[in-house]
Motif scaffolding. Structure first.
Motif, mmCIF file in Angstrom:
data_model
loop_
_atom_site.group_PDB
_atom_site.id
_atom_site.type_symbol
_atom_site.label_atom_id
_atom_site.label_comp_id
_atom_site.label_asym_id
_atom_site.label_seq_id
_atom_site.Cartn_x
_atom_site.Cartn_y
_atom_site.Cartn_z
ATOM 1 N N HIS A 119 -0.088 36.514 -11.128
ATOM 2 C CA HIS A 119 -1.424 36.570 -10.547
ATOM 3 C C HIS A 119 -1.901 38.005 -10.369
ATOM 4 O O HIS A 119 -3.110 38.273 -10.493
ATOM 5 N N GLU A 120 -1.000 38.943 -10.091
ATOM 6 C CA GLU A 120 -1.396 40.360 -10.078
ATOM 7 C C GLU A 120 -1.720 40.838 -11.492
ATOM 8 O O GLU A 120 -2.655 41.631 -11.680
ATOM 9 N N VAL A 121 -0.961 40.356 -12.467
ATOM 10 C CA VAL A 121 -1.232 40.721 -13.866
ATOM 11 C C VAL A 121 -2.630 40.253 -14.269
ATOM 12 O O VAL A 121 -3.360 40.963 -14.970
ATOM 13 N N MET A 122 -3.021 39.068 -13.817
ATOM 14 C CA MET A 122 -4.367 38.585 -14.111
ATOM 15 C C MET A 122 -5.425 39.341 -13.310
ATOM 16 O O MET A 122 -6.483 39.709 -13.833
ATOM 17 N N ALA A 123 -5.149 39.584 -12.031
ATOM 18 C CA ALA A 123 -6.163 40.128 -11.135
ATOM 19 C C ALA A 123 -6.504 41.581 -11.424
ATOM 20 O O ALA A 123 -7.683 41.973 -11.363
ATOM 21 N N LEU A 124 -5.516 42.396 -11.717
ATOM 22 C CA LEU A 124 -5.725 43.843 -11.778
ATOM 23 C C LEU A 124 -6.787 44.244 -12.799
ATOM 24 O O LEU A 124 -7.752 44.947 -12.450
ATOM 25 N N PRO A 125 -6.687 43.832 -14.072
ATOM 26 C CA PRO A 125 -7.733 44.253 -15.017
ATOM 27 C C PRO A 125 -9.087 43.646 -14.696
ATOM 28 O O PRO A 125 -10.127 44.276 -14.936
ATOM 29 N N CYS A 126 -9.095 42.432 -14.138
ATOM 30 C CA CYS A 126 -10.369 41.794 -13.813
ATOM 31 C C CYS A 126 -11.078 42.517 -12.676
ATOM 32 O O CYS A 126 -12.298 42.725 -12.714
ATOM 33 N N LEU A 170 -11.344 37.530 -4.835
ATOM 34 C CA LEU A 170 -12.651 38.123 -5.115
ATOM 35 C C LEU A 170 -13.477 38.280 -3.841
ATOM 36 O O LEU A 170 -14.106 39.318 -3.623
ATOM 37 N N ALA A 171 -13.493 37.251 -3.018
ATOM 38 C CA ALA A 171 -14.320 37.286 -1.808
ATOM 39 C C ALA A 171 -13.892 38.424 -0.886
ATOM 40 O O ALA A 171 -14.739 39.169 -0.365
ATOM 41 N N GLU A 172 -12.600 38.570 -0.676
ATOM 42 C CA GLU A 172 -12.127 39.658 0.195
ATOM 43 C C GLU A 172 -12.341 41.022 -0.446
ATOM 44 O O GLU A 172 -12.679 41.997 0.231
ATOM 45 N N PHE A 173 -12.131 41.101 -1.747
ATOM 46 C CA PHE A 173 -12.286 42.375 -2.455
ATOM 47 C C PHE A 173 -13.729 42.864 -2.357
ATOM 48 O O PHE A 173 -13.967 44.058 -2.164
ATOM 49 N N ARG A 174 -14.685 41.959 -2.456
ATOM 50 C CA ARG A 174 -16.100 42.332 -2.361
ATOM 51 C C ARG A 174 -16.434 42.940 -1.004
ATOM 52 O O ARG A 174 -17.341 43.767 -0.885
ATOM 53 N N ARG A 175 -15.726 42.508 0.029
ATOM 54 C CA ARG A 175 -16.025 42.993 1.383
ATOM 55 C C ARG A 175 -15.424 44.369 1.672
ATOM 56 O O ARG A 175 -15.719 44.971 2.709
ATOM 57 N N LEU A 176 -14.572 44.855 0.795
ATOM 58 C CA LEU A 176 -13.966 46.169 0.995
ATOM 59 C C LEU A 176 -14.955 47.288 0.704
ATOM 60 O O LEU A 176 -15.881 47.130 -0.106
ATOM 61 N N SER A 177 -14.722 48.419 1.318
ATOM 62 C CA SER A 177 -15.488 49.616 0.958
ATOM 63 C C SER A 177 -15.070 50.073 -0.438
ATOM 64 O O SER A 177 -13.972 49.717 -0.905
ATOM 65 N N PRO A 178 -15.898 50.852 -1.119
ATOM 66 C CA PRO A 178 -15.489 51.365 -2.437
ATOM 67 C C PRO A 178 -14.155 52.114 -2.388
ATOM 68 O O PRO A 178 -13.341 52.001 -3.314
ATOM 69 N N GLU A 214 -10.431 50.997 -4.350
ATOM 70 C CA GLU A 214 -9.592 51.841 -5.199
ATOM 71 C C GLU A 214 -8.161 51.899 -4.675
ATOM 72 O O GLU A 214 -7.209 51.889 -5.455
ATOM 73 N N VAL A 215 -8.017 51.942 -3.358
ATOM 74 C CA VAL A 215 -6.681 51.966 -2.762
ATOM 75 C C VAL A 215 -5.904 50.703 -3.119
ATOM 76 O O VAL A 215 -4.726 50.756 -3.503
ATOM 77 N N VAL A 216 -6.575 49.549 -3.017
ATOM 78 C CA VAL A 216 -5.924 48.278 -3.337
ATOM 79 C C VAL A 216 -5.533 48.230 -4.809
ATOM 80 O O VAL A 216 -4.416 47.818 -5.149
ATOM 81 N N LEU A 217 -6.431 48.657 -5.695
ATOM 82 C CA LEU A 217 -6.133 48.621 -7.126
ATOM 83 C C LEU A 217 -4.988 49.567 -7.472
ATOM 84 O O LEU A 217 -4.115 49.231 -8.289
ATOM 85 N N ASP A 218 -4.981 50.740 -6.864
ATOM 86 C CA ASP A 218 -3.872 51.682 -7.106
ATOM 87 C C ASP A 218 -2.560 51.086 -6.630
ATOM 88 O O ASP A 218 -1.518 51.239 -7.288
ATOM 89 N N TYR A 219 -2.601 50.396 -5.498
ATOM 90 C CA TYR A 219 -1.381 49.791 -4.943
ATOM 91 C C TYR A 219 -0.848 48.706 -5.879
ATOM 92 O O TYR A 219 0.338 48.692 -6.217
ATOM 93 N N ILE A 220 -1.707 47.808 -6.322
ATOM 94 C CA ILE A 220 -1.268 46.761 -7.247
ATOM 95 C C ILE A 220 -0.719 47.391 -8.532
ATOM 96 O O ILE A 220 0.285 46.926 -9.089
#
Length: 237
Positions: A64-71, A109-117, A121-127
């Motif tokens: 699921h991380e493999v799917m989520a990260l590029p999307c 997606l819903a939670e990601f949209r609520r994050l600040s820009p 980036e922090v979440v994507l770098d972590y994944i």
């Protein structure tokens, strides 16, 4: 000081926090999370933000991380004329996004949209820093930790030579041991769906396989963890 492994939290933040409490998880311990933190359950991003606080929580990549990260990275693009032209020439990511939408991405997606820009980036770098696998030796026992399995398995094949797909998508054949001298701990396949398991929904052991996805996001499932020093199982309903 203990070493714990759990898998497939799938957005169940409450169960995750209860598990940390149940383990009496401390700075002296180490916890390996075998992927599929995101999707399906209600608060996957909240779990990721919590995990980031702990240098002794080691995340390993799930499908699921493999799917989520590029999307998720794809969604951060500015929609320009040139971007539309590029996507029309190579719609690979659009197909990947469609696949992800069929696999429970809505809560992520819903939670990601609520994050600040900045937090996005922090979440994507972590994944992006999730490990593909881990090898451990504890009390003379050897362990391989991976999300799914070892596809196209060969005893002579180095772990580094397995592809991402072979490690995060493969479902093991529990009737056949990978190794005689190593335990392979995986998630990905809920133990409710393992035919040989006489305790569906609880950790399954056979032929040096240890399956620990106990269906945390399912109504009848639970979040499971195992202590590698003692072999003890822990569950949160």
């Amino acid at each position: 000081m203990s070493t714990y492994v759990l898998s497939d939290i799938h957005g169940e933040y409450g169960k995750f926090m209860k598990m940390l409490e149940k383990l009496h998880f401390s700075d002296e311990d180490t916890l390996y999370v075998l992927g599929d933190v995101v999707d399906r359950g209600p608060e996957p991003i909240k779990i990721l933000m919590e995990m980031m606080k702990y240098p002794n929580i080691i995340p390993i990549m799930g499908n699921h991380e493999v799917m989520a990260l590029p999307c998720l990275r794809f969604l951060l693009n500015e929609i320009t004329d040139q971007f539309i032209i590029d996507v029309s020439k190579d719609p690979t990511l659009l197909y990947a996004f469609l696949d992800w939408t069929n696999n429970g991405c809505e809560t992520t997606l819903a939670e990601f949209r609520r994050l600040s820009p900045e937090d996005r980036e922090v979440v994507l770098d972590y994944i992006g820093e999730f490990r593909l696998f881990e090898t451990l030796e504890i009390n003379d026992d050897k362990f391989i930790l991976a999300h799914g399995g070892l596809g196209n398995f060969s005893k002579d094949k180095k772990l580094e030579d397995y592809s991402i797909d072979e490690i995060v998508w493969t479902r093991p054949d529990y009737d056949v041991p990978y190794f005689d001298d190593k335990y392979v701990i995986t998630g990905h396949t809920p133990t409710q769906y393992i035919d040989q398991n006489d305790r569906p929904g609880y950790i399954f052991r056979k032929n040096n396989h240890i399956a620990i996805d106990c269906g945390a996001c399912h109504p009848t499932g639970r979040l499971a963890a195992i202590c590698l020093e003692s072999g003890e199982d822990f569950y949160v309903e």
